[in-house]
Design a protein around this motif. Structure first.
Motif, mmCIF file in Angstrom:
data_model
loop_
_atom_site.group_PDB
_atom_site.id
_atom_site.type_symbol
_atom_site.label_atom_id
_atom_site.label_comp_id
_atom_site.label_asym_id
_atom_site.label_seq_id
_atom_site.Cartn_x
_atom_site.Cartn_y
_atom_site.Cartn_z
ATOM 1 N N GLU A 68 38.969 37.530 32.496
ATOM 2 C CA GLU A 68 38.369 38.212 31.344
ATOM 3 C C GLU A 68 37.016 37.617 30.960
ATOM 4 N N ASN A 69 36.933 36.291 31.057
ATOM 5 C CA ASN A 69 35.723 35.609 30.577
ATOM 6 C C ASN A 69 34.797 35.166 31.701
ATOM 7 N N ALA A 70 35.055 35.654 32.918
ATOM 8 C CA ALA A 70 34.227 35.217 34.048
ATOM 9 C C ALA A 70 32.797 35.736 33.873
ATOM 10 N N PRO A 71 31.789 34.859 34.099
ATOM 11 C CA PRO A 71 30.408 35.330 33.980
ATOM 12 C C PRO A 71 30.089 36.392 35.022
ATOM 13 N N GLN A 72 29.078 37.185 34.719
ATOM 14 C CA GLN A 72 28.627 38.228 35.648
ATOM 15 C C GLN A 72 28.405 37.631 37.028
ATOM 16 N N THR A 74 30.623 36.637 39.171
ATOM 17 C CA THR A 74 31.721 35.823 39.706
ATOM 18 C C THR A 74 32.481 36.637 40.745
ATOM 19 N N ARG A 76 35.597 37.856 42.210
ATOM 20 C CA ARG A 76 37.025 37.870 41.867
ATOM 21 C C ARG A 76 37.743 38.831 42.790
#
Length: 265
Positions: A68-72, A74, A76
Motif C-alpha cells: 500500500e505504501n510502496a513508493p512509485q 517499486t 511488486r
C-alpha cells in the motif's frame, strides 16, 4: 503433520507483493531463515519453517502495508489484493484456523500498528461472506470486536489515550453477524458453531457505546430475532425496564427498544 496448505498461500502472498517486498516484510517481522532474492519460490515450497497462523497473519498485514505504501516505481508482484485475500481465506477454511482470545494471548504486532491489524481483519472477515463461509466471517468479526475491547482496557490500565480508528463502524459488523448467523453456511464444521443468539449477543456485549448496544438490539429485533425466546431474554437482561440510559440519544433508542420488546413478547 506437514502443513501443505501453507505453500500455495505463501506463493499467493509473494505473487501479490513481489520478492523484494516479501523479503522486506519477513525482515521487518524478524522472521528466521529469510530467503535471498531469487530463492523465494524455492523457500515457499521447501525451505520454510513451520509457521503459526498468528505469525502468518502479521506477515500478511505487513506485506499489505508495504504494498500500500510502496513508493512509485517499486517492483511488486502481479497478483491482486483479491487473490491474496482469497488465498488467505482458503487457508483458514482448510486448516479450520482459530485465533485465541486477545486477553489470553494478545497478538504480537511486530512492525504493524493496532490500526493496521484491525482494518485488515475487518476486511478479511467480510471476504469469508463472499464465499458463503459465514461462520468464519462471524468468528473473525467477533475477534476484531474482542480485540478493540482488549485495546480499550489496555489503554485504560496504562493511562493512555484511546486509539482512533477512522472509517470503521462496529455496528456494521454486528449487523453482518445478525445477517450471517441466519444464513445457510458452507463451512463444513469450521467457524462458529454457536446459535445465532449466542453469536449476536456476544458481539453486542463487546460494543463500546451504550447507544450502539441498544440500537444493535433493536436492529436484531427487526431482523428476525424477535421470535427467538433466548434473544428476547438476553435483551431483557441487558436492558431491563428499570435500566437508566446515560445519554439522551441512548434514552430515546431505549424507549424504542422497550416498545419493540413489548410487542415481541
Amino acid at each position: 503433520g506437514e502443513d501443505r496448505a501453507l505453500t500455495p498461500l505463501l506463493k499467493a502472498i509473494v505473487e501479490y507483493s513481489g520478492e523484494d517486498l516479501f523479503i522486506s516484510a519477513m525482515r521487518q517481522c524478524r522472521m528466521t531463515q529469510v530467503p535471498l532474492m531469487g530463492q523465494v519460490e524455492w523457500w515457499c515450497t521447501y525451505g520454510r519453517p513451520p509457521l503459526e497462523f498468528r505469525k502468518l497473519l502479521i506477515l500478511a498485514v505487513t506485506v499489505r502495508t508495504l504494498v500500500e505504501n510502496a513508493p512509485q516505481g517499486t517492483v511488486r508482484g502481479t497478483g491482486t489484493y483479491t487473490s491474496f485475500i482469497t488465498a488467505l481465506v482458503q487457508y483458514v477454511v482448510d486448516r479450520k484456523v482459530r485465533l485465541p482470545p486477545p486477553h489470553l494471548d494478545p497478538p504480537e504486532l511486530g512492525p504493524i500498528t493496532r490500526q493496521h491489524l484491525v482494518y485488515f481483519l475487518a476486511d478479511f472477515a467480510v471476504a469469508f461472506a463472499a464465499v458463503k463461509k459465514y461462520r468464519f466471517g462471524i468468528r473473525f468479526l467477533t475477534y476484531v470486536l474482542e480485540l478493540l475491547a482488549f485495546y480499550r482496557a489496555d489503554n485504560e490500565k496504562h493511562g493512555k489515550p484511546q486509539d482512533t480508528y477512522d472509517g470503521i463502524n462496529p455496528c456494521d459488523w454486528v449487523n453482518n453477524v445478525l445477517k450471517w448467523s441466519l444464513l445457510p453456511d458452507r463451512s463444513d464444521g469450521g467457524g462458529s458453531q454457536a446459535s445465532p443468539t449466542t453469536n449476536v449477543s456476544q458481539c453486542i456485549r463487546l460494543l463500546e457505546s451504550e447507544e450502539d448496544r441498544i440500537r444493535s438490539c433493536l436492529q436484531a429485533l427487526r431482523s428476525g430475532y424477535s421470535t427467538r425466546k433466548d434473544f428476547l431474554a438476553f435483551v431483557s437482561g441487558l436492558f431491563p425496564k428499570a435500566y437508566h440510559a446515560r445519554d439522551p440519544a441512548a434514552r430515546e433508542a431505549l424507549q424504542e427498544l422497550h416498545q419493540a420488546l413489548d410487542s415481541a413478547s
